[in-house]
Motif scaffolding. Structure first.
Motif, short mmCIF file in Angstrom:
data_model
loop_
_atom_site.label_atom_id
_atom_site.label_comp_id
_atom_site.label_asym_id
_atom_site.label_seq_id
_atom_site.Cartn_x
_atom_site.Cartn_y
_atom_site.Cartn_z
N GLY A 66 -1.04 3.14 9.67
CA GLY A 66 -2.07 4.01 9.08
C GLY A 66 -3.46 3.47 9.30
N ASP A 67 -4.33 3.71 8.30
CA ASP A 67 -5.73 3.28 8.42
C ASP A 67 -5.86 1.76 8.55
OD1 ASP A 67 -6.47 5.90 8.12
OD2 ASP A 67 -7.86 5.56 6.46
N SER A 98 -7.03 18.18 6.28
CA SER A 98 -6.69 18.93 7.48
C SER A 98 -5.56 18.22 8.23
CB SER A 98 -7.97 19.00 8.34
OG SER A 98 -7.63 19.46 9.60
N SER A 109 -2.49 -0.98 3.70
CA SER A 109 -3.48 -0.98 2.61
C SER A 109 -4.70 -0.12 2.91
CB SER A 109 -3.90 -2.42 2.31
OG SER A 109 -4.62 -2.96 3.40
N GLY A 137 0.82 -1.21 0.00
CA GLY A 137 0.00 0.00 0.00
C GLY A 137 0.85 1.26 0.00
N GLY A 186 -0.05 4.51 0.17
CA GLY A 186 -0.72 5.72 0.64
C GLY A 186 0.25 6.45 1.57
N PRO A 187 -0.22 7.49 2.28
CA PRO A 187 0.68 8.25 3.15
C PRO A 187 1.44 7.37 4.16
CG PRO A 187 -1.43 9.35 2.96
CD PRO A 187 -1.57 8.06 2.23
N ALA A 188 0.77 6.36 4.74
CA ALA A 188 1.44 5.55 5.77
C ALA A 188 2.54 4.68 5.16
CB ALA A 188 0.41 4.68 6.50
N GLY A 228 -6.28 11.18 10.85
CA GLY A 228 -5.84 10.08 9.98
C GLY A 228 -4.42 10.25 9.44
N LEU A 229 -4.12 11.45 8.94
CA LEU A 229 -2.79 11.66 8.34
C LEU A 229 -1.71 11.71 9.43
CD1 LEU A 229 -3.76 14.26 5.61
CD2 LEU A 229 -3.00 11.90 5.25
N GLU A 242 1.85 -1.52 -4.63
CA GLU A 242 0.61 -0.73 -4.66
C GLU A 242 -0.29 -1.31 -5.76
OE1 GLU A 242 -1.06 1.89 -3.11
OE2 GLU A 242 -2.52 1.53 -4.71
N ARG A 243 -1.57 -1.46 -5.43
CA ARG A 243 -2.47 -2.07 -6.42
C ARG A 243 -2.88 -1.11 -7.54
NH1 ARG A 243 -8.16 -2.48 -3.10
NH2 ARG A 243 -8.27 -0.25 -2.77
N ARG A 251 -8.59 14.57 -3.73
CA ARG A 251 -8.93 13.54 -2.76
C ARG A 251 -9.27 14.20 -1.43
NH1 ARG A 251 -5.39 8.52 -0.44
NH2 ARG A 251 -7.08 7.79 0.86
N GLY A 261 -9.58 14.77 2.60
CA GLY A 261 -8.65 14.50 3.70
C GLY A 261 -7.54 15.52 3.66
N ARG A 268 -3.59 17.81 -0.83
CA ARG A 268 -3.39 16.39 -0.54
C ARG A 268 -2.52 15.69 -1.60
NH1 ARG A 268 -6.09 12.29 2.76
NH2 ARG A 268 -4.94 10.45 2.18
N SER A 291 -6.42 -5.25 4.14
CA SER A 291 -6.63 -6.49 3.40
C SER A 291 -5.61 -7.57 3.74
CB SER A 291 -6.67 -6.23 1.90
OG SER A 291 -5.49 -5.59 1.50
#
Ligand SMILES: Cc1cc2nc3c(=O)[nH]c(=O)nc-3n(C[C@H](O)[C@H](O)[C@H](O)COP(=O)(O)OP(=O)(O)OC[C@H]3O[C@@H](n4cnc5c(N)ncnc54)[C@H](O)[C@@H]3O)c2cc1C
Length: 363
Positions: free
Chosen positions: A285-286, A47, A157, A12, A14-16, A298-299, A33-34, A43, A45, A103, A162
């Protein structure tokens, strides 16, 4: 089958996942990454709390971040606990006001850092097999004849978690909240810098202007709300927002735009049982904890959990239980603090205590 050895394999980008790959340099990192390429569109998100500056400094990216297209956060105007708007500024916040970030640029900065520091990032990896090979993790990617082997594998992910679920770690979706949102073209005279947050009978809204010239308008409600599908009509969505003077003030004559929907409720792994997956398995991350957007955490958590995971990996967590324990303790403390605070937040609008959206979230 040829074999390629890595220090860590991350799933994954993403940011994480990107922050972790950047942190682990100069270790050998494979990041899968998929998606076929880095996300290009707008996108939600945006703040980022001021406390993230320390994490960005330790990541060596704060200077670059400061030169980006990010706006310093203005005051927040909230109609939440009472019907009257309450202004909150950040004068007394020692960490500073935080930012309304661009973002796409933020993620590109993390991607560049991971790339420049030597991570091997592969897009379009949709199908792969993960297994244990002796003391290591083994990943076989469809269309690639190499066996990729590492003592550490990390689930980054996002809210689907997943990999963790595939490896048998319990994952709970605690809330079926969704977020309907539009990126509206802000008129040239819209110079409002406030973040506007408002609770109504069926959920909560927010709106803020971005540096890119768009204004985000978002409504969080339950996935089973009977009018959810009607609100996906751009005009209906905007009309519904305009019923609230706090939003109407900044929406003016703005034109409606496509309404997107994202799941937006709390979800989390059963952190104490991360070991169930096997030694050297981590989640960041998430994938580990998905925060409700009301928390704007989240970030920050993506960066903080990446830092904690890098420490655990550098301490040899796959063969050093105390390093894994420290990582799990940190995540457990974060989730306990977050859940307690979230309950109080949703208890705030007493006037809607009987409405199902609020009753289900008051705890
Ligand atoms: C409506 C909404 C508003 C939000 N607002 C804010 C905000 O204002 N401030 C804030 O801090 N946070 C906010 N967030 C949360 C924030 O966006 C997330 O916390 C953040 O994106 C988490 O980063 P991540 O890297 O963990 O996961 P993600 O950003 O979800 O990235 C996960 C990556 O993994 C990839 N992936 C998934 N499955 C696989 C697979 N099987 N194989 C390979 N790759 C895979 C995905 O394609 C993706 O690139 C908001 C979230 C929502 C839904």
């Amino acid at each position: 089958m040829p074999r390629c050895d890595w220090d860590a394999i991350i799933l994954g980008a993403g940011p994480a996942g990107l922050a972790l790959a950047a942190r682990l340099a100069p270790r050998r990192v494979l990041l899968l990454e998929r998606q076929l390429e880095p996300a290009q569109g707008l996108r939600i998100g945006e703040s980022l709390p001021g406390a993230a500056s320390l994490l960005l400094q330790r990541l060596g990216l704060f200077e670059e971040f400061q030169s980006g297209n990010h706006l310093e956060r203005g005051a927040t105007i909230a109609i939440w606990d009472s019907k009257e708007p309450v202004w909150r500024d950040s004068l007394r916040d020692p960490a500073g006001p935080g930012w309304v970030i661009d973002r796409r640029q933020f993620e590109q900065m993390l991607l560049n850092a991971a790339n420049h520091r030597g991570a091997n990032i592969r897009y379009g990896c949709q199908n792969f097999q993960v297994s244990r090979a002796a003391e290591d993790w083994s990943v076989e990617i469809e269309g690639d004849s190499t066996q990729h082997v590492a003592p550490v594998i990390v689930d980054a992910s996002g809210r689907s978690a997943s990999l963790a679920r595939r490896l048998g770690v319990n994952h709970t979706k605690q809330d079926s909240q969704v977020c309907l949102h539009s990126f509206l073209i802000a008129p040239a005279h819209d110079e409002d810098t406030t973040t506007r947050i408002l609770a109504d009978q069926d959920g909560w809204w927010y709106s803020v202007r971005l540096a890119s010239g768009y204004r985000v308008l978002a409504y969080h409600l339950d996935a089973k709300h009977p009018e959810r599908l009607d609100l996906q009509n751009p005009e209906a969505f905007l009309d519904c927002a305009r019923h609230h003077p706090l939003l109407a003030e900044v929406l003016g004559q703005t034109k409606a735009a496509e309404v997107h929907t994202r799941p937006a409720g709390t979800a989390m792994l059963d952190i104490p049982s991360l070991d169930k997956a096997g030694p050297g398995f981590l989640a960041v991350g998430d994938a580990a904890i998905t925060f409700d957007p009301i928390s704007s955490q989240g970030l920050f958590h993506a960066l903080a959990s990446a830092e904690a995971a890098a420490k655990a990996i550098n301490a040899g967590c796959w063969q050093a239980p105390p390093a894994m324990q420290t990582f799990k303790q940190e995540l457990t403390a974060v989730s306990a603090h977050y859940l307690a605070k979230l309950r109080l937040t949703y208890q705030g609008p007493q006037r809607f205590a009987q409405a199902s959206f609020w009753a289900e979230r008051r705890g």
